[in-house]
Design a protein around this motif. Structure first.
Motif, PDB file in Angstrom:
ATOM      1  N   PRO A 186     -25.154 126.556  38.518  1.00 36.13           N
ATOM      2  CA  PRO A 186     -23.889 126.832  37.840  1.00 36.13           C
ATOM      3  C   PRO A 186     -22.925 125.660  37.989  1.00 36.13           C
ATOM      4  O   PRO A 186     -22.891 124.988  39.009  1.00 36.13           O
ATOM      5  CB  PRO A 186     -23.360 128.067  38.559  1.00 36.13           C
ATOM      6  N   ASP A 187     -22.158 125.447  36.968  1.00 40.11           N
ATOM      7  CA  ASP A 187     -21.322 124.263  36.864  1.00 40.11           C
ATOM      8  C   ASP A 187     -19.932 124.548  37.418  1.00 40.11           C
ATOM      9  O   ASP A 187     -19.118 125.186  36.780  1.00 40.11           O
ATOM     10  CB  ASP A 187     -21.241 123.882  35.379  1.00 40.11           C
ATOM     11  N   LEU A 188     -19.677 124.057  38.613  1.00 41.16           N
ATOM     12  CA  LEU A 188     -18.391 124.322  39.249  1.00 41.16           C
ATOM     13  C   LEU A 188     -17.297 123.404  38.706  1.00 41.16           C
ATOM     14  O   LEU A 188     -16.120 123.685  38.824  1.00 41.16           O
ATOM     15  CB  LEU A 188     -18.537 124.134  40.758  1.00 41.16           C
ATOM     16  N   ASP A 189     -17.700 122.305  38.124  1.00 38.49           N
ATOM     17  CA  ASP A 189     -16.698 121.372  37.633  1.00 38.49           C
ATOM     18  C   ASP A 189     -16.201 121.743  36.244  1.00 38.49           C
ATOM     19  O   ASP A 189     -15.307 121.108  35.705  1.00 38.49           O
ATOM     20  CB  ASP A 189     -17.256 119.942  37.636  1.00 38.49           C
ATOM     21  N   MET A 190     -16.807 122.767  35.642  1.00 40.01           N
ATOM     22  CA  MET A 190     -16.340 123.313  34.372  1.00 40.01           C
ATOM     23  C   MET A 190     -16.233 122.247  33.300  1.00 40.01           C
ATOM     24  O   MET A 190     -15.227 122.114  32.634  1.00 40.01           O
ATOM     25  CB  MET A 190     -14.995 124.002  34.556  1.00 40.01           C
TER      26      MET A 190
ATOM     27  N   ARG B  35     -20.504 122.050  29.812  1.00 43.49           N
ATOM     28  CA  ARG B  35     -21.799 121.620  29.305  1.00 43.49           C
ATOM     29  C   ARG B  35     -22.648 122.840  28.962  1.00 43.49           C
ATOM     30  O   ARG B  35     -22.524 123.904  29.555  1.00 43.49           O
ATOM     31  CB  ARG B  35     -22.508 120.772  30.361  1.00 43.49           C
TER      32      ARG B  35
ATOM     33  N   GLY C 143     -19.668 129.204  41.714  1.00 41.71           N
ATOM     34  CA  GLY C 143     -20.312 128.577  40.562  1.00 41.71           C
ATOM     35  C   GLY C 143     -20.547 129.584  39.445  1.00 41.71           C
ATOM     36  O   GLY C 143     -20.297 129.307  38.273  1.00 41.71           O
ATOM     37  N   VAL C 144     -21.000 130.773  39.811  1.00 43.46           N
ATOM     38  CA  VAL C 144     -21.236 131.826  38.825  1.00 43.46           C
ATOM     39  C   VAL C 144     -19.917 132.213  38.156  1.00 43.46           C
ATOM     40  O   VAL C 144     -19.833 132.381  36.941  1.00 43.46           O
ATOM     41  CB  VAL C 144     -21.899 133.057  39.503  1.00 43.46           C
TER      42      VAL C 144
ATOM     43  N   ALA D 262     -17.209 130.341  37.851  1.00 40.43           N
ATOM     44  CA  ALA D 262     -16.725 129.239  37.013  1.00 40.43           C
ATOM     45  C   ALA D 262     -17.427 129.238  35.657  1.00 40.43           C
ATOM     46  O   ALA D 262     -16.840 128.886  34.639  1.00 40.43           O
ATOM     47  CB  ALA D 262     -16.945 127.904  37.728  1.00 40.43           C
ATOM     48  N   GLU D 263     -18.708 129.653  35.651  1.00 35.70           N
ATOM     49  CA  GLU D 263     -19.468 129.641  34.403  1.00 35.70           C
ATOM     50  C   GLU D 263     -19.176 130.850  33.531  1.00 35.70           C
ATOM     51  O   GLU D 263     -19.356 130.798  32.324  1.00 35.70           O
ATOM     52  CB  GLU D 263     -20.965 129.664  34.731  1.00 35.70           C
TER      53      GLU D 263
ATOM     54  N   ARG E 246     -10.123 128.334  35.231  1.00 34.55           N
ATOM     55  CA  ARG E 246     -10.037 126.869  35.290  1.00 34.55           C
ATOM     56  C   ARG E 246      -8.972 126.424  36.291  1.00 34.55           C
ATOM     57  O   ARG E 246      -9.181 125.504  37.070  1.00 34.55           O
ATOM     58  CB  ARG E 246      -9.734 126.323  33.886  1.00 34.55           C
TER      59      ARG E 246
ATOM     60  N   VAL F 218     -10.098 127.231  39.938  1.00 34.95           N
ATOM     61  CA  VAL F 218     -11.172 126.366  40.410  1.00 34.95           C
ATOM     62  C   VAL F 218     -10.699 124.920  40.570  1.00 34.95           C
ATOM     63  O   VAL F 218     -10.997 124.260  41.556  1.00 34.95           O
ATOM     64  CB  VAL F 218     -12.387 126.442  39.449  1.00 34.95           C
ATOM     65  N   LYS F 219      -9.945 124.458  39.604  1.00 34.76           N
ATOM     66  CA  LYS F 219      -9.559 123.040  39.609  1.00 34.76           C
ATOM     67  C   LYS F 219      -8.288 122.773  40.407  1.00 34.76           C
ATOM     68  O   LYS F 219      -8.147 121.729  41.019  1.00 34.76           O
ATOM     69  CB  LYS F 219      -9.355 122.567  38.159  1.00 34.76           C
TER      70      LYS F 219
END
Lengths: 351, 343
Positions: free
Chosen positions: A265-269, A272, B219-220, B222-223, B243, B246-247
């Motif tokens: 999973p993409d934590l940096d968002m 993609r 991660g889950v 964020a997706e 967003r 997380v950021k």
């Protein structure tokens, strides 16, 4: 060279007989069934370094851990510990104390009826490493301090500690025989992420201070990247890619390694689009012919279905050894394609 | 999304467990909304109360746990005080549930087809033949190959990933408005996890189903999620758009949590670590529950419990944000740690 190796495995395999009882086999007219948990794994671990094995459940990584400390005897091949055959080394207490294991579940690996000081002192007593009881007590206190607990914690029972503290106790116990080689089987998988960071930092500190060699087993690629010098990717009982950590993460060559990286999973968002690999891991009792990954592989052709690929240095990134016909024949797009996968998987630091 | 009426409204929810040594407060003053079609992620470490929140909403708190205060409303109707029988029709028809372990969700003695048909005929005006036809459609929709043949298989004949797909079909087949998914991918391998997340996301969007996604895996979240609530010791520490959280996390706990996740993009000499561990329910400290571990703690944190305050882009339960200058507060919160995850 051989003097610098802590551990070497040569084509090690471990098969398990999972046949049904004889009478049932006769009624059903079926033969014996063998589960090939590990089927020919070779790697070296130089002293003072960390090799990680990564893969999904059932790939055989924990079986390798058990083979390496001698909890299982290999069906084929051999394990060499510091220049001596493992079976021989294990019969010698002075050699045996040099390797220890840390298990995944700190709730199951500590005896709930023993006080922590006795849990930690057991290896010291078993190997006769101290001369007096007072010396043992002092050593236990040192070990507890070393893993970030207090000597007074030795009075308590395991249930009085949180999961992270219990894992610290497991580490203290493992360190109590002054080992040089630690096998860590998913040491942080049962822990919360903030506690995982504490344990990983502790393991790194201990490695730097005591010069330990680690075999690190994990399913978590991000954790593996933090701790490893070299990484082996396992699939269905075999290593499919073995490379220095930075090479593996920046230019993943084997299609399975790439699939794993796509799946994180993409934590940096970055937004993609992930391309999840289809299908599931096949049963190790009835593995596919040829390359075990071919049913799920986009690059598979007739050769992949028929012929098991050997581990060869990869074209373009020779530091990596890869078991893949597509890489060998140059059908994988080469290192450029690998870099693109790494980029999409967020493996390359945005600098 | 905020201009529509919320589908789920949780207000000042309090869950208690009476024990011989006194009452333990598992959830304290938890409030949030979920709008139609929205995915709210609920994240936290073990014991933070995230699963408890899900269990309270679907009315499946383990006794002696009980809702001791606050309210839960679904589509404007209170559901926290319904009799068990009525709650059973809400659960399934209006709220679907997905749990971590698909084997315990499915009845091992019934074929998956029978379980799907039974769920649909109970909640929808369908006869068994129609329900069976729909069951095959659902199995196809969740990606079970050869669904028409597999419908008469038993749960043990499916692999872990396929079983979780069946559970998803089962949760969605009565077309509920809200799905409560508690760690739906935790028991699965990463490659299967990616498939299941993609499936959940697609179905929720296509059917306009709202979802509360409980997980420990940032991660889950964020997706998948639109918004996220970070829980700590039975309370929401921070809530906001995914967003932003997380950021640019605002609460010192969220900053620490995000920083302790090992990055996949590079090797760090050391990971950020939060000292200590989350307090047990029996010994939650006075004031802010995070204060003994917080690098930015000051006197007020030890005395008074902060409610969710405006922290710029998100809302955080932290006294640092009790002023006008949110940027300065952000900088102060981040300065507590030596290594902060790169924005």
């Amino acid at each position: 060279m051989a003097d610098d190796l802590m551990l070497r495995t040569e084509d090690v395999a471990r098969h398990f007989d999972v046949s049904r009882p004889l009478i049932q086999r006769m009624i059903a007219r079926e033969g014996r069934r063998t589960l090939r948990a590990v089927d020919g794994v070779s790697f070296d671990i130089p002293k003072g370094t960390t090799l990680s094995l990564v893969g999904e459940s059932g790939c055989g990584k924990s079986t390798v851990a058990r083979l390496v400390v001698g909890l299982y005897a290999p069906t084929r091949g051999r394990v060499v510990f510091d220049g001596r055959d493992l079976a021989e080394a294990r019969s010698d207490a002075a050699q045996r104390r040099r390797m220890q294991m840390i298990f995944q579940d700190p709730y199951a690996s500590l005896n709930p009826r023993w006080r922590v000081r006795d849990i930690i002192a057991e290896p010291i007593r078993a190997f006769g490493l101290t001369r007096s009881n007072a010396e043992t007590v002092e050593r236990v206190g040192q070990l507890l301090t070393q893993v970030g607990l207090a000597p007074a914690d030795g009075q308590k029972f395991p249930h009085e500690f949180s999961g992270g503290q219990r894992q610290r106790i497991s580490i203290a116990r493992a360190l109590s025989s002054n080992p040089e080689f630690l096998v860590c089987d998913e040491p942080t998988s049962a822990l919360d992420v903030s506690v995982q960071a504490q344990i990983l930092n502790l393991m790194k500190d201990l490695q730097a201070r005591l010069g330990l060699t680690y075999l690190f087993i994990s399913h978590n690629l991000a954790v593996v990247r933090q701790v490893s010098d070299r990484v082996g990717v396992m699939y269905l009982g075999r290593i499919v890619e073995l490379a220095p950590a930075e090479t593996l993460f920046t230019t993943p060559r084997h299609p399975y390694t790439r699939a794993l990286m796509e799946a994180i999973p993409d934590l940096d968002m970055t937004g993609r689009q992930r391309i999840p690999v289809g299908g599931e891991v096949p049963s190790p009792i009835t593995p596919p012919s040829g390359c075990p990954f071919h049913p799920r592989c986009a690059l598979a052709n007739d050769r992949c279905k028929a012929e098991l690929p050997p581990m060869l240095p990869a074209r373009g990134t020779p530091a990596a050894k890869v078991a893949c016909h597509a890489v060998e024949e140059g059908r994988d797009g080469g290192p450029q394609a690998a870099v693109r996968v790494a980029e999409r998987g967020g493996m390359l630091a945005a600098s | 999304m905020s201009n529509t009426l919320p589908l789920l409204e949780v207000r000042n929810l309090r869950v208690e467990f009476p024990t011989r040594r006194g009452i333990l407060t598992a959830l304290d003053d938890v409030s949030f909304d979920i709008h139609p079609g929205e995915v709210l992620g609920v994240v936290g470490e073990s014991g933070a109360g995230k699963s408890m929140t899900g269990a309270a909403i679907i009315g499946l708190l383990e006794p002696p746990g009980r809702i001791a205060g606050g309210s839960i409303s679904l589509g404007g109707r209170r559901i926290d005080n319904l009799p068990a029988k009525e709650m059973r029709t809400v659960r399934g028809r209006e709220i679907g549930a997905i749990f971590q372990d698909p084997l315990t969700t499915l009845n091992p003695l019934y074929t998956v087809g029978r379980q799907l048909v039974e769920t649909m005929t109970t909640h929808l005006p369908l006869n068994p033949a129609e329900a069976r036809r729909k069951a095959v459609e659902w199995l196809e929709l969740v990606g079970i190959p050869a669904a028409a043949q597999r419908i008469d298989s038993y749960p043990h004949e499916f692999s872990g990933g396929m079983r979780q797909r069946v559970v998803i079909a089962l949760a969605l087949c009565a077309e509920p408005k809200l799905i409560v998914a508690d760690e739906p991918t935790t028991a699965l391998d990463v490659s299967i996890q990616a498939q299941v997340i993609a499936l959940l996301k697609r179905l929720a969007r296509e059917k306009g189903t709202a979802m509360m996604l409980v997980t420990h895996d940032m991660g889950v979240i964020a997706e998948t999620a639109d918004r996220v609530a970070v829980m700590y010791a039975g309370r929401i520490a921070e809530i906001g758009a995914v967003r932003q959280v997380v950021k640019h996390p605002a609460h010192p706990y969220t900053i620490g949590l995000m920083g302790s996740i090992p990055p996949i993009s590079h090797r760090m000499p050391r990971l950020l670590q939060i000292e200590g561990a989350m307090p047990r329910l029996s010994s939650i400290p006075r004031g802010c529950a995070y204060n003994p571990r917080c690098p930015r703690v000051f006197d007020r944190c030890r005395q008074d419990r902060p409610d969710l305050l405006d922290a710029g882009d998100t809302r955080a339960a932290c006294w640092l944000y009790d002023g006008a200058d949110k940027d300065a507060a952000h900088a102060a919160a981040e300065s507590g740690y030596t290594e902060v995850r790169r924005g």
